[in-house]
Design an enzyme around this catalytic site. Structure first.
Site, mmCIF file in Angstrom:
data_model
loop_
_atom_site.group_PDB
_atom_site.id
_atom_site.type_symbol
_atom_site.label_atom_id
_atom_site.label_comp_id
_atom_site.label_asym_id
_atom_site.label_seq_id
_atom_site.Cartn_x
_atom_site.Cartn_y
_atom_site.Cartn_z
ATOM 1 N N THR A 199 0.833 -1.196 0.000
ATOM 2 C CA THR A 199 0.000 0.000 0.000
ATOM 3 C C THR A 199 0.870 1.249 0.000
ATOM 4 O OG1 THR A 199 -1.755 1.197 1.172
ATOM 5 C CG2 THR A 199 -0.167 0.000 2.527
ATOM 6 N N ARG A 200 0.331 2.315 -0.588
ATOM 7 C CA ARG A 200 0.954 3.638 -0.535
ATOM 8 C C ARG A 200 -0.043 4.671 -0.001
ATOM 9 N NH1 ARG A 200 -1.526 4.644 -5.718
ATOM 10 N NH2 ARG A 200 -1.572 6.901 -5.581
ATOM 11 N N GLY A 292 -4.320 -6.443 -5.907
ATOM 12 C CA GLY A 292 -5.703 -5.998 -5.976
ATOM 13 C C GLY A 292 -6.059 -5.376 -7.304
ATOM 14 N N ARG A 438 14.522 42.134 -0.209
ATOM 15 C CA ARG A 438 15.759 42.527 -0.886
ATOM 16 C C ARG A 438 16.826 42.944 0.124
ATOM 17 N NH1 ARG A 438 17.393 41.673 -6.213
ATOM 18 N NH2 ARG A 438 15.531 41.350 -7.473
#
Length: 575
Positions: A199-200, A292, A438
């Site tokens: 899984t991720r 899956g 800046r």
């Protein structure tokens, strides 16, 4: 030493080269070095620890070509994804990288040498052919194809590795196992049949039911084996996901499940990736592997269609099942049946039965808006973790980024907006005026396009870090270039913040007319070089959320419009 899917031995290069570690480290200090990128670091860790057995290095040209054409190394062993070390042309042309030389490979996080490569060959890949062969299409909508064409350098280097040490991890160390360590862990637990779940994403009730069902059918224990290396851009970070996996573990029957983290850089390669994942899990000691629906699919292609069919991955893995030496467990989607309060495979749901589901898109919407997430979908503990990492918009950071000619009124509007937001008290608001940046952060920069871009990068970095912590930023540089503004947006949004570009479109003649300092007059005389609107271009924004004109509307009215925009998008207002 247990067998790999190829009938050989697990190739733990770190263990093999341990007696020579000090010698190799001393040699590395004298060699030309390459600092690895994130993907290369993931790849080399799995080469060195045996996760990528039978590989002993990065693919040479013969192996690379064979993998593209045949899903096999040149010696015939099954291997579906090219594992390559890319280097830039300047390194090759300088003669630092060539056949027969030894190069130290260094960890970008601490600059330590982790391996030495003996270069077999240096070759130019055909990236279009690689994309079509490995991912099925040379389509930039595929994240790996996009990476191939925009991030991968001009040359590949093939060669074998001598291991010095594995990369050091400082997070979730107790859940990080090399293949040898995980096999030993299984032995200690007396686990002889182990089904791995790839899984991720975060896990919810459906994933728990799916894995328990797989364990029961195959009489296995469950290894939750999530990827914690590179995944698909936009995925939930691995810190959040691991907290979810740890919260899910107690939901399994006692002793059924364990958690181990996989430092893999995914390619989202669908069928080939599934085959690759199966080989990797066998190397880690698993006997079964769940594949899956749409395994490792990247989503839609440029035509709006899925890159791969829903069961293409299962079909390809089945084709090579006799060689894999790991049993693949194919699974369809499961559906929630409210009548019986259970999840069952979609193909087993009786016709006419009411089912419920929440898509990933809908889940993200509910997290974003703070809407409720039902307990039938996920566990309360998981909801808490997800909401901590993905708070509702009213608690997320954001940046309002002004752009326009000098003296357009942007600085005055930005100052007034900061005061208005601080008055509301919902979150601290930081003001980054162009002249202040800046003076404080970019004093050494000039006004060339390169220097202007660097200045905007610095403002974006500060804004992203503040937004990541839930704060608000009001920035008002001139920001004349569209590309730099777009990069600033990406930086803030990647950090999880909202980004609102406001174009202060006060006409140049009005900016000049209102200038009491004589700055424009000096620029028109050539006394100031590279002045935006005079002798340097201003690119009108192509993606501004709001365009205002300080010559036509008072500052208070413009601030009110911005406040309404932020309220509409949910960043301020009711909490």
């Amino acid at each position: 030493m247990a067998n790999t899917p190829h009938g050989g031995q697990l190739l733990d290069l770190v263990a093999r080269d341990a007696p020579r570690r000090a010698e190799l480290a001393s040699e590395a200090a004298t060699l030309y070095s390459i600092t690895l990128n994130e993907r290369q670091l993931c790849d080399i860790e799995l080469i060195l620890n045996g996760g990528f057995s039978p590989l002993t290095g990065f693919l040479n040209q013969q192996d690379y070509t064979s993998v593209l054409d045949n899903l096999r190394l040149a010696n015939g062993l099954l291997w579906p994804v090219p594992i390559t070390l890319d280097v830039n042309a300047a390194q090759v042309q300088a003669g630092n990288i060539k056949q027969g030389t030894r190069i130290a490979l260094r960890n970008p996080q601490d600059d330590n040498a982790i391996a030495i490569i003996t270069i077999q060959d240096v070759y130019t890949p055909d990236k279009h052919r690689e994309a079509a062969a490995v991912f099925g299409a040379d389509d930039i909508a595929h994240p790996a194809v996009h990476y191939l064409h925009t991030e991968t350098k001009e040359f590949y280097v093939g060669g074998s590795l001598d291991a010095i040490d594995l990369p050091t991890h400082f997070d979730y160390v107790e859940h990080r196992f090399t293949p040898s360590e995980l096999r030993a862990h299984f032995k200690k637990l007396n686990w002889t049949r182990v089904v791995a779940f790839q899984t991720r994403n975060p896990m919810h009730r459906a994933h728990r039911e799916l894995t328990v069902r797989a364990a029961r059918l195959r009489h296995c224990n469950v290894l939750i084996h999530p990827v914690v290396g590179m995944t698909k851009p936009g995925d939930i970070d691995h810190y959040t996901r691991v907290r979810v996996y740890k919260a899910i573990l107690p939901k399994y029957p006692q002793g059924m499940a364990a958690l181990s983290l996989l430092p893999l850089a995914m390619r989202m390669g669908g069928p080939r990736e599934a085959l690759w994942h199966a080989i990797i899990r066998k190397n880690f000691g698993c006997t079964h592997f769940i594949v899956g629906r749409d395994h490792a699919g990247p989503g839609k292609n440029s035509a709006g269609q899925d890159f791969y069919g829903p069961y293409d991955a299962q079909h390809l893995v089945a084709k090579y099942k006799d060689e894999l030496d790991i049993e693949v467990v194919p699974f369809q989607m499961v559906a929630y049946v409210p009548e019986t309060d259970e999840y069952i495979p979609a193909d087993e749901v009786p016709e006419g039965t009411k089912t419920l589901n929440i898509s990933g898109t809908e889940l993200r919407r509910r997290l974003k808006t703070g809407a409720s997430i039902p307990d039938w979908f996920t566990y309360p503990e998981v909801q808490t973790i997800l909401r901590q990492s993905h708070p509702a918009r009213s608690q997320q950071g954001f940046a309002v980024f002004f752009t326009g000619f000098w003296n357009s009124g942007a600085a005055q509007i930005a100052t007034a907006l900061q005061m208005s937001l601080n008055q509301g008290g919902q979150r601290p608001t930081t003001l980054l005026l162009g002249e202040t940046i800046r003076a404080e952060l970019s004093s050494e920069l000039g006004f060339s396009k390169k220097d202007r871009d660097v200045n905007i990068q610095r403002i974006a970095f500060v804004a992203a870090e503040i937004a990541k912590c839930g704060g608000a930023v009001v920035a008002a540089p001139i920001a004349p270039y569209d590309s730099a503004r777009n990069e600033a947006r990406k930086a803030v949004e990647k950090a999880g913040g909202g980004f609102f570009l406001v174009h202060v479109a006060t006409p140049l003649e009005d900016c000049i007319k209102r200038d009491r300092s004589g700055t424009y007059a000096r620029a028109q005389k050539g006394e100031i070089k590279g002045f935006t609107g005079i002798d340097d271009p201003y690119e009108v924004p192509s993606s501004a959320q709001l365009t205002v004109d300080a010559s036509k509307a008072p500052v208070s009215q413009i601030v009110h419009e911005i406040i309404l925009l932020l309220e509409k998008e949910g960043y301020i207002g009711e909490r």
